[in-house]
Design a protein around this motif. Structure first.
Motif, mmCIF file in Angstrom:
data_model
loop_
_atom_site.group_PDB
_atom_site.id
_atom_site.type_symbol
_atom_site.label_atom_id
_atom_site.label_comp_id
_atom_site.label_asym_id
_atom_site.label_seq_id
_atom_site.Cartn_x
_atom_site.Cartn_y
_atom_site.Cartn_z
ATOM 1 N N GLY A 49 0.829 -1.208 0.000
ATOM 2 C CA GLY A 49 0.000 0.000 0.000
ATOM 3 C C GLY A 49 0.854 1.244 0.000
ATOM 4 N N VAL A 50 0.338 2.247 -0.735
ATOM 5 C CA VAL A 50 1.049 3.521 -0.817
ATOM 6 C C VAL A 50 0.157 4.585 -0.242
ATOM 7 N N LYS A 51 0.618 5.269 0.814
ATOM 8 C CA LYS A 51 -0.163 6.302 1.507
ATOM 9 C C LYS A 51 0.125 7.641 0.861
ATOM 10 N N VAL A 52 -0.991 8.285 0.441
ATOM 11 C CA VAL A 52 -0.846 9.581 -0.225
ATOM 12 C C VAL A 52 -1.622 10.605 0.603
ATOM 13 N N ASN A 53 -0.989 11.643 1.120
ATOM 14 C CA ASN A 53 -1.613 12.708 1.928
ATOM 15 C C ASN A 53 -1.921 13.880 1.025
ATOM 16 N N LEU A 54 -3.191 14.128 0.780
ATOM 17 C CA LEU A 54 -3.615 15.196 -0.116
ATOM 18 C C LEU A 54 -4.182 16.377 0.654
ATOM 19 N N THR A 55 -3.998 16.411 2.008
ATOM 20 C CA THR A 55 -4.534 17.506 2.818
ATOM 21 C C THR A 55 -3.812 18.786 2.479
ATOM 22 N N ARG A 56 -4.618 19.821 2.286
ATOM 23 C CA ARG A 56 -4.018 21.105 1.930
ATOM 24 C C ARG A 56 -3.472 21.772 3.170
ATOM 25 N N SER A 57 -2.590 22.614 2.969
ATOM 26 C CA SER A 57 -1.998 23.314 4.092
ATOM 27 C C SER A 57 -2.912 24.437 4.527
ATOM 28 N N VAL A 58 -2.695 24.934 5.702
ATOM 29 C CA VAL A 58 -3.545 25.975 6.268
ATOM 30 C C VAL A 58 -3.397 27.278 5.499
ATOM 31 N N ASP A 59 -2.289 27.468 5.046
ATOM 32 C CA ASP A 59 -2.046 28.756 4.355
ATOM 33 C C ASP A 59 -2.812 28.821 3.051
ATOM 34 N N GLU A 60 -3.142 27.673 2.497
ATOM 35 C CA GLU A 60 -3.801 27.664 1.209
ATOM 36 C C GLU A 60 -5.308 27.855 1.325
ATOM 37 N N THR A 61 -5.795 27.738 2.451
ATOM 38 C CA THR A 61 -7.251 27.854 2.603
ATOM 39 C C THR A 61 -7.663 29.306 2.754
#
Length: 622
Positions: free
Chosen positions: A610-622
């Motif tokens: 399995g390959v874990k991919v974190n697509l959470t955006r950073s706080v600064d981008e919101t």
């Protein structure tokens, strides 16, 4: 002197007087002698002192005076006393007579009853003899024919066999004595009812007298005889009264004849008149009873005919009560027959006590004395003064009774048997009828009537004086004690026949007056129960509701004012959601985490990577 010794002395005196009279050919009863002894001792002119013991000379004097008076054949006063004693010894009230008559009948049957109830018959001949005795008992007790008449015996035997066959004697003998007597009485009534019914149907009734018809003939004849006697006596009394009034106005006439004897003759007639009225009253009562019983007899016989009709067999429960009722009714007819016979004989036996009025006062002397005198009847005297009434306003402390103010005006017991007390006291013993319409004077719970208004006023001014005067006159003429009913003043002279009546006749007046009253519509508060419920299902529903309420937090509350009117509830409101508001709106947003794992489904190789991919955006981008 001790009471027993005094009684012994009096008995000896009475016995000695009786022997003296018998020696002179006059047979007198002990009752008459005892009355005469009291009368002689009571008379103040004889000089006897009742407070001290009689000595020998007093006893001899008493015996001599009594014998002299008892042997005096020309004495209306003695005839009146004899009449009073005879009436007292022979007259009883209707109830007492019937009770005594039934007791005598029972006593006469006691020996026959004892022969039957004590019988221990075993063999056939003894049982047949016992049955014949029962038939004789039935005939003797019912009084419907002689037990020696063969026709009557056969009829009674046939009637008895229909309800009590000879085969039942064995059961009868096993009963107790009281049960035997009860069954004998019941059999007598049933057999009597059967024979009366057969007589009415024309199929029997041998030896049975037609008592209703006999009574319907005897009662009017007795009434007519007494009425005719009353008329003769009253006419004579009215003539004596008129003469005595004339003598009272002209004293010179008293020298020509004896007015005191005329007064005693008047007392004799008035006493006879009173006794006849008592007998006539009883005869009228008999007539009323017989009239009612004849209607009942017809109704009972008609009911029996409707029950029996042409049936061959009728239940005993239907006919036996009617037979018994017929028997009781016939017994009442027999009682009335005996009573009428006794009353008729009593009135006949009173006639000799009238005395020889024609011998004392011949018709020629009477006509001379009545010359120029108007003979008035009692009714005429009353009518003369109907309008002369007493004015109660003239007497402040005295009470007068009038017809319109007294409900039981006619039932009051008038003193002196209704005669005017004032006239009797002032006119030397003259008897004049009182007139209640003038007014009845009430004094010390006693009631007095007067012949005129003036007499009423005079008596009311000093009642005690006139009452004492009348008592003194009664001591000189002992027959007045019973004639004027002075028993309370002379208790030892109360006749036996009137001892029970002294208190019975005392009736208090019931006064009347005009008055108005107002009645409230609702006297009591309403008692309607509002919570009442007839429907059990509604009651069940209310019970469940009450049971459920016990588990609730909120309970209903009632006060004295709200009770039985309406239901009260208490309510709790929940707290509201509160919010605050600032001057400007502001908001902050945190990026949503988005993490994916690739290769979970596998691939061509056996091992999965399995390959874990974190697509959470950073706080600064919101």
């Amino acid at each position: 002197m001790p009471p027993t010794q005094a009684e012994s002395v009096i008995k000896n005196i009475i016995r000695e007087i009786g022997q003296e009279c018998a020696a002179h050919g006059e047979i007198v009863s002990e009752t008459l002698v005892a009355f005469m002894v009291k009368a002689v001792v009571l008379d103040p002119s004889n000089g006897f002192n009742t407070d001290r013991t009689l000595i020998k000379s007093d006893v001899q004097k008493l015996v001599k005076l009594c014998v002299t008076r008892l042997l005096d054949s020309k004495n209306p006063s003695l005839d009146t006393i004899k009449m009073q004693v005879y009436f007292d010894m022979n007259y009883t009230s209707r109830e007492e007579f019937l009770e005594e008559h039934h007791r005598v009948v029972e006593a006469r049957l006691s020996s026959v009853t004892r022969e039957i109830t004590d019988n221990r018959a075993c063999v056939r001949e003894e049982l047949e003899s016992l049955y014949r005795k029962i038939v004789s008992y039935v005939l003797l007790r019912s009084g419907l024919g002689s037990p020696t008449d063969i026709k009557i015996v056969r009829e009674a035997t046939a009637a008895l066999q229909s309800v009590f066959p000879q085969a039942e004697l064995g059961t009868f003998l096993t009963l107790s004595k009281k049960d035997k007597e009860r069954q004998l009485k019941e059999l007598t009534m049933i057999v009597t009812g059967i024979r009366l019914f057969n007589r009415d149907c024309g199929k029997g009734g041998e030896g049975i007298d037609d008592l209703p018809a006999i009574l319907q003939e005897a009662i009017p004849a007795t009434t007519q005889h007494i009425d005719s006697q009353l008329q003769v006596v009253q006419d004579q009394a009215y003539r004596y009264t008129a003469i005595l009034e004339k003598v009272a106005k002209n004293p010179l006439l008293s020298q020509e004849f004896q007015p005191y004897m005329l007064k005693e003759a008047l007392y004799n007639l008035r006493q006879y008149e009173i006794f006849l009225q008592v007998i006539l009253s009883d005869v009228i009562t008999c007539a009323q009873e017989v009239e009612m019983m004849i209607k009942q007899l017809g109704a009972q016989l008609e009911q029996l005919k409707m029950t029996v009709k042409s049936k061959t067999a009728v239940p005993t429960s239907q006919v036996f009560p009617i037979f018994i009722a017929l028997s009781n009714l016939w017994t009442s007819f027999q009682d009335e027959t005996v009573l009428i016979s006794v009353l008729s004989n009593l009135s006949t036996h009173l006639e000799p006590f009238l005395g020889a009025h024609e011998l004392f006062f011949p018709e020629k002397l009477m006509q001379d004395l009545l010359d120029g005198v108007a003979v008035k009847t009692d009714v005429c005297r009353v009518k003369e003064h109907m309008e002369d009434r007493v004015n109660p306003a003239d007497f402040r402390k005295l009470e007068w009774l009038f017809p319109e103010t007294t409900a039981n005006f006619d039932k009051l017991l008038i003193q002196y048997r209704g005669f005017c007390g004032y006239t009797f006291a002032t006119a030397d013993g003259l008897l004049l009828p009182g007139n209640p319409a003038i007014g009845i004077f009430k004094y010390k719970e006693k009631y007095y009537t007067f012949s005129t208004r003036d007499a009423a006023y005079s008596f009311a001014e000093n009642p005690e004086n006139y009452i004492d005067s009348i008592t003194e006159k009664a001591k000189k003429n002992a027959e007045l004690i019973q004639l004027l009913e002075l028993h309370q003043q002379f208790e030892t002279f109360i006749p036996y026949s009137q001892m029970k009546e002294v208190d019975k006749h005392y009736v208090k007046p019931i006064t009347k007056c005009e008055s108005s009253t107002q009645t409230d519509t609702h006297l009591l508060p309403p008692t309607i129960v509002r919570s009442y419920e007839w429907n059990e299902w509604e009651l069940r529903r209310k019970a469940i509701k009450l049971a459920n309420l016990r588990q609730k937090v909120t309970h209903s509350v009632q006060t004295n004012l709200s009770h039985m009117r309406r239901e009260n509830y208490s309510q709790v409101y929940p707290s509201k959601t509160a919010s605050t508001q600032s001057m400007r709106e502001g908001s902050s947003q945190v990026p949503r985490p988005q993490i994916y794992i690739a290769g979970l489904r596998g691939g061509q190789t056996k091992t999965t990577y399995g390959v874990k991919v974190n697509l959470t955006r950073s706080v600064d981008e919101t």
